[in-house]
Design a protein around this motif. Structure first.
Motif, PDB file in Angstrom:
ATOM      1  N   GLU A   1       0.836  -1.196   0.000  1.00  0.00           N
ATOM      2  CA  GLU A   1       0.000   0.000   0.000  1.00  0.00           C
ATOM      3  C   GLU A   1       0.874   1.250   0.000  1.00  0.00           C
ATOM      4  O   GLU A   1       1.806   1.370   0.804  1.00  0.00           O
ATOM      5  N   LEU A   2       0.567   2.159  -0.910  1.00  0.00           N
ATOM      6  CA  LEU A   2       1.279   3.442  -0.942  1.00  0.00           C
ATOM      7  C   LEU A   2       0.595   4.393   0.028  1.00  0.00           C
ATOM      8  O   LEU A   2      -0.527   4.825  -0.203  1.00  0.00           O
ATOM      9  N   LYS A   3       1.270   4.685   1.109  1.00  0.00           N
ATOM     10  CA  LYS A   3       0.719   5.647   2.065  1.00  0.00           C
ATOM     11  C   LYS A   3       0.934   7.073   1.549  1.00  0.00           C
ATOM     12  O   LYS A   3       0.202   7.998   1.854  1.00  0.00           O
ATOM     13  N   SER A   4       1.998   7.210   0.769  1.00  0.00           N
ATOM     14  CA  SER A   4       2.305   8.472   0.092  1.00  0.00           C
ATOM     15  C   SER A   4       3.162   8.063  -1.106  1.00  0.00           C
ATOM     16  O   SER A   4       3.551   6.899  -1.208  1.00  0.00           O
ATOM     17  N   PRO A   5       3.480   8.971  -2.028  1.00  0.00           N
ATOM     18  CA  PRO A   5       4.309   8.578  -3.174  1.00  0.00           C
ATOM     19  C   PRO A   5       5.679   8.020  -2.757  1.00  0.00           C
ATOM     20  O   PRO A   5       6.332   7.333  -3.536  1.00  0.00           O
ATOM     21  N   ASP A   6       6.121   8.305  -1.527  1.00  0.00           N
ATOM     22  CA  ASP A   6       7.456   7.884  -1.102  1.00  0.00           C
ATOM     23  C   ASP A   6       7.445   6.886   0.066  1.00  0.00           C
ATOM     24  O   ASP A   6       8.515   6.550   0.579  1.00  0.00           O
ATOM     25  N   VAL A   7       6.272   6.442   0.479  1.00  0.00           N
ATOM     26  CA  VAL A   7       6.194   5.481   1.585  1.00  0.00           C
ATOM     27  C   VAL A   7       5.252   4.339   1.207  1.00  0.00           C
ATOM     28  O   VAL A   7       4.113   4.569   0.802  1.00  0.00           O
ATOM     29  N   MET A   8       5.774   3.100   1.328  1.00  0.00           N
ATOM     30  CA  MET A   8       5.002   1.910   0.973  1.00  0.00           C
ATOM     31  C   MET A   8       4.985   0.963   2.173  1.00  0.00           C
ATOM     32  O   MET A   8       6.020   0.728   2.788  1.00  0.00           O
ATOM     33  N   ILE A   9       3.803   0.430   2.478  1.00  0.00           N
ATOM     34  CA  ILE A   9       3.680  -0.541   3.575  1.00  0.00           C
ATOM     35  C   ILE A   9       3.431  -1.925   2.991  1.00  0.00           C
ATOM     36  O   ILE A   9       2.498  -2.131   2.217  1.00  0.00           O
ATOM     37  N   ASN A  10       4.286  -2.873   3.380  1.00  0.00           N
ATOM     38  CA  ASN A  10       4.165  -4.255   2.911  1.00  0.00           C
ATOM     39  C   ASN A  10       3.725  -5.110   4.093  1.00  0.00           C
ATOM     40  O   ASN A  10       4.420  -5.161   5.113  1.00  0.00           O
ATOM     41  N   THR A  11       2.572  -5.757   3.961  1.00  0.00           N
ATOM     42  CA  THR A  11       2.021  -6.565   5.046  1.00  0.00           C
ATOM     43  C   THR A  11       1.913  -8.022   4.599  1.00  0.00           C
ATOM     44  O   THR A  11       1.402  -8.309   3.521  1.00  0.00           O
ATOM     45  N   TYR A  12       2.380  -8.927   5.443  1.00  0.00           N
ATOM     46  CA  TYR A  12       2.286 -10.358   5.160  1.00  0.00           C
ATOM     47  C   TYR A  12       1.175 -10.929   6.035  1.00  0.00           C
ATOM     48  O   TYR A  12       1.215 -10.783   7.261  1.00  0.00           O
ATOM     49  N   ILE A  13       0.199 -11.556   5.405  1.00  0.00           N
ATOM     50  CA  ILE A  13      -0.967 -12.080   6.115  1.00  0.00           C
ATOM     51  C   ILE A  13      -1.061 -13.592   5.894  1.00  0.00           C
ATOM     52  O   ILE A  13      -0.987 -14.063   4.760  1.00  0.00           O
ATOM     53  N   LYS A  14      -1.195 -14.313   7.000  1.00  0.00           N
ATOM     54  CA  LYS A  14      -1.349 -15.768   6.889  1.00  0.00           C
ATOM     55  C   LYS A  14      -2.535 -16.196   7.738  1.00  0.00           C
ATOM     56  O   LYS A  14      -2.632 -15.809   8.903  1.00  0.00           O
ATOM     57  N   ASN A  15      -3.400 -17.001   7.138  1.00  0.00           N
ATOM     58  CA  ASN A  15      -4.624 -17.447   7.833  1.00  0.00           C
ATOM     59  C   ASN A  15      -5.346 -16.259   8.453  1.00  0.00           C
ATOM     60  O   ASN A  15      -5.765 -16.308   9.622  1.00  0.00           O
ATOM     61  N   ASN A  16      -5.453 -15.193   7.682  1.00  0.00           N
ATOM     62  CA  ASN A  16      -6.164 -13.971   8.068  1.00  0.00           C
ATOM     63  C   ASN A  16      -5.534 -13.221   9.239  1.00  0.00           C
ATOM     64  O   ASN A  16      -6.183 -12.344   9.825  1.00  0.00           O
ATOM     65  N   LYS A  17      -4.315 -13.558   9.573  1.00  0.00           N
ATOM     66  CA  LYS A  17      -3.633 -12.847  10.668  1.00  0.00           C
ATOM     67  C   LYS A  17      -2.397 -12.151  10.119  1.00  0.00           C
ATOM     68  O   LYS A  17      -1.645 -12.740   9.323  1.00  0.00           O
ATOM     69  N   VAL A  18      -2.159 -10.929  10.565  1.00  0.00           N
ATOM     70  CA  VAL A  18      -0.970 -10.191  10.136  1.00  0.00           C
ATOM     71  C   VAL A  18       0.249 -10.809  10.795  1.00  0.00           C
ATOM     72  O   VAL A  18       0.340 -10.912  12.018  1.00  0.00           O
ATOM     73  N   VAL A  19       1.190 -11.234   9.957  1.00  0.00           N
ATOM     74  CA  VAL A  19       2.409 -11.872  10.472  1.00  0.00           C
ATOM     75  C   VAL A  19       3.533 -10.850  10.595  1.00  0.00           C
ATOM     76  O   VAL A  19       4.276 -10.852  11.572  1.00  0.00           O
ATOM     77  N   SER A  20       3.653  -9.992   9.579  1.00  0.00           N
ATOM     78  CA  SER A  20       4.722  -8.976   9.635  1.00  0.00           C
ATOM     79  C   SER A  20       4.332  -7.762   8.816  1.00  0.00           C
ATOM     80  O   SER A  20       3.507  -7.841   7.904  1.00  0.00           O
ATOM     81  N   VAL A  21       4.922  -6.637   9.179  1.00  0.00           N
ATOM     82  CA  VAL A  21       4.689  -5.377   8.463  1.00  0.00           C
ATOM     83  C   VAL A  21       6.034  -4.716   8.232  1.00  0.00           C
ATOM     84  O   VAL A  21       6.843  -4.577   9.172  1.00  0.00           O
ATOM     85  N   ASP A  22       6.299  -4.348   6.985  1.00  0.00           N
ATOM     86  CA  ASP A  22       7.540  -3.640   6.668  1.00  0.00           C
ATOM     87  C   ASP A  22       7.209  -2.299   6.025  1.00  0.00           C
ATOM     88  O   ASP A  22       6.322  -2.238   5.175  1.00  0.00           O
ATOM     89  N   THR A  23       7.931  -1.284   6.431  1.00  0.00           N
ATOM     90  CA  THR A  23       7.723   0.038   5.845  1.00  0.00           C
ATOM     91  C   THR A  23       8.891   0.341   4.908  1.00  0.00           C
ATOM     92  O   THR A  23      10.059   0.306   5.319  1.00  0.00           O
ATOM     93  N   TYR A  24       8.549   0.605   3.650  1.00  0.00           N
ATOM     94  CA  TYR A  24       9.573   0.943   2.658  1.00  0.00           C
ATOM     95  C   TYR A  24       9.519   2.443   2.375  1.00  0.00           C
ATOM     96  O   TYR A  24       8.439   3.028   2.246  1.00  0.00           O
ATOM     97  N   LYS A  25      10.715   3.011   2.240  1.00  0.00           N
ATOM     98  CA  LYS A  25      10.788   4.417   1.849  1.00  0.00           C
ATOM     99  C   LYS A  25      11.475   4.503   0.492  1.00  0.00           C
ATOM    100  O   LYS A  25      12.422   3.758   0.210  1.00  0.00           O
ATOM    101  N   ARG A  26      10.999   5.404  -0.306  1.00  0.00           N
ATOM    102  CA  ARG A  26      11.564   5.547  -1.656  1.00  0.00           C
ATOM    103  C   ARG A  26      12.941   6.192  -1.558  1.00  0.00           C
ATOM    104  O   ARG A  26      13.116   7.231  -0.898  1.00  0.00           O
ATOM    105  N   VAL A  27      13.902   5.564  -2.206  1.00  0.00           N
ATOM    106  CA  VAL A  27      15.276   6.081  -2.244  1.00  0.00           C
ATOM    107  C   VAL A  27      15.420   6.967  -3.486  1.00  0.00           C
ATOM    108  O   VAL A  27      16.041   8.016  -3.443  1.00  0.00           O
TER     109      VAL A  27
END
Lengths: 172, 165
Positions: free
Chosen positions: B138-164
């Protein structure tokens, strides 16, 4: 004595027969990963006024590469692909993306998926991914053969009928 | 006169309703190719001493992507992917080849809104009842992206990416 000799002969026969069967079983299983390495390098295919250039490089145990089709010194189409093994099917999946301004009618800007595998040490087949579970039902396929390490002859079939044959020549 | 007013009112309501319905239908169709272009560029996420880098380069209407994970400055994982559109299914397909894995992986990517897409196994996409895990980007802004890993409908991990870049 006679019983021992008969038993010995029977045991030797069983041993020989088992080895023979095992050898046959071993020969049947082709190492797709090793055979696919035959493609590594640069190739050229000439068809009418178009020359296609293909590069294959190893990436881990898979292949990655690019191609371009040149007609009258103009690049009309180019693309990138990845070749990777799928254990479930003991075959390779090829994914390809293309770009170009004057794409031929048969080409598309979409992602294209193919399946390829060797049927012998030097012969391979190539079909659309949709036929991966039923390769024998593929209405469109390529069959190719490495005549030498530097020469491949490939024929396109539509509904079992040969339509076109191309020769791939290794450039380097 | 009263009947004319009533007829006119009904006609206006019908016209208005049709326009709203058409508008809703038009908004539903997301252009997968164009939306994916928002993600082109170089992205980086950092967590503890691990850095994930995504280099997404446009290639025609598709993408050529290079990924790597570094821990304490050393590359521990890297891979290449190609992303392209599948017109029949109206999804994007991503093929992934990892340097240390002999297998190729196929993923189905689908935008569910203008700034968020889901990624799941290509095989599972064809059999939704089998989907047990997926990723969302998900793009929270043009320079910030949130990557979420979901397993069996539960959030396992969340990573925040910033545009370089």
């Amino acid at each position: 004595m006679k019983t021992i000799r008969l038993t010995t002969i029977f045991a030797v026969f069983l041993l020989l027969f088992t080895n023979g069967v095992q050898a046959q079983t071993t020969q049947t299983k082709l190492d797709q990963v090793e055979l696919m390495k035959q493609w590594i390098g640069s190739w050229k295919v000439v068809s009418n006024d178009t020359t296609a250039f293909y590069d294959f490089n190893s990436y881990g145990t898979g292949l990655e590469g690019c191609f371009r089709h040149v007609t009258k010194e103009r690049i009309i189409m180019e693309g990138r692909y990845l070749h990777g093994y799928v254990k479930t099917y003991d075959k390779y999946i090829v994914s390809e993306i293309i770009k170009g301004h004057d794409l031929p009618s048969w080409a598309t800007n979409d992602m294209t998926l193919w399946v390829t595998w060797f049927t012998s040490k030097n012969k391979y087949e190539w079909i659309p991914y949709d036929n991966i579970s039923n390769p024998e039902k593929a209405s469109f396929k390529y069959e190719g053969e490495f005549k030498t390490p530097d020469l491949v002859v490939e024929t396109m079939f539509i509904n079992g009928n040969p339509v076109e044959t191309d020769t791939w020549t290794r450039v380097k | 006169m009263k009947e004319l007013c009533l007829a006119t009112s009904i006609a206006v309501i019908l016209i208005f309703s049709s326009s709203v319905l058409q508008g809703q239908t038009t908004q539903t169709k997301l252009n997968q190719i164009e939306l994916m272009k928002q993600f082109a560029g170089t992205w980086k996420s950092e967590k503890d001493d691990t850095i994930n880098i995504i280099e997404d380069n446009l290639y025609g209407d598709g993408h050529e992507v290079y990924l790597k994970t570094k821990t304490k400055g050393k590359i521990i994982w890297e891979g290449k992917t190609l992303i392209g559109y599948d017109k029949k299914k109206d999804i994007l397909i991503e093929s992934e080849l990892d340097r240390d894995d002999p297998n190729i992986w196929l993923w189905a990517l689908k935008f569910i809104s203008t700034n968020k897409f889901e990624s799941m196994s290509f095989e599972d996409y064809s059999n939704p009842e089998n989907i047990s895990e997926k990723m969302t980007y998900e793009l929270k802004s043009p320079d910030v992206m949130i990557n979420t890993y979901i397993k069996n409908n539960k959030v396992v991990s969340v990573d925040t990416y910033k545009r370089v870049k």
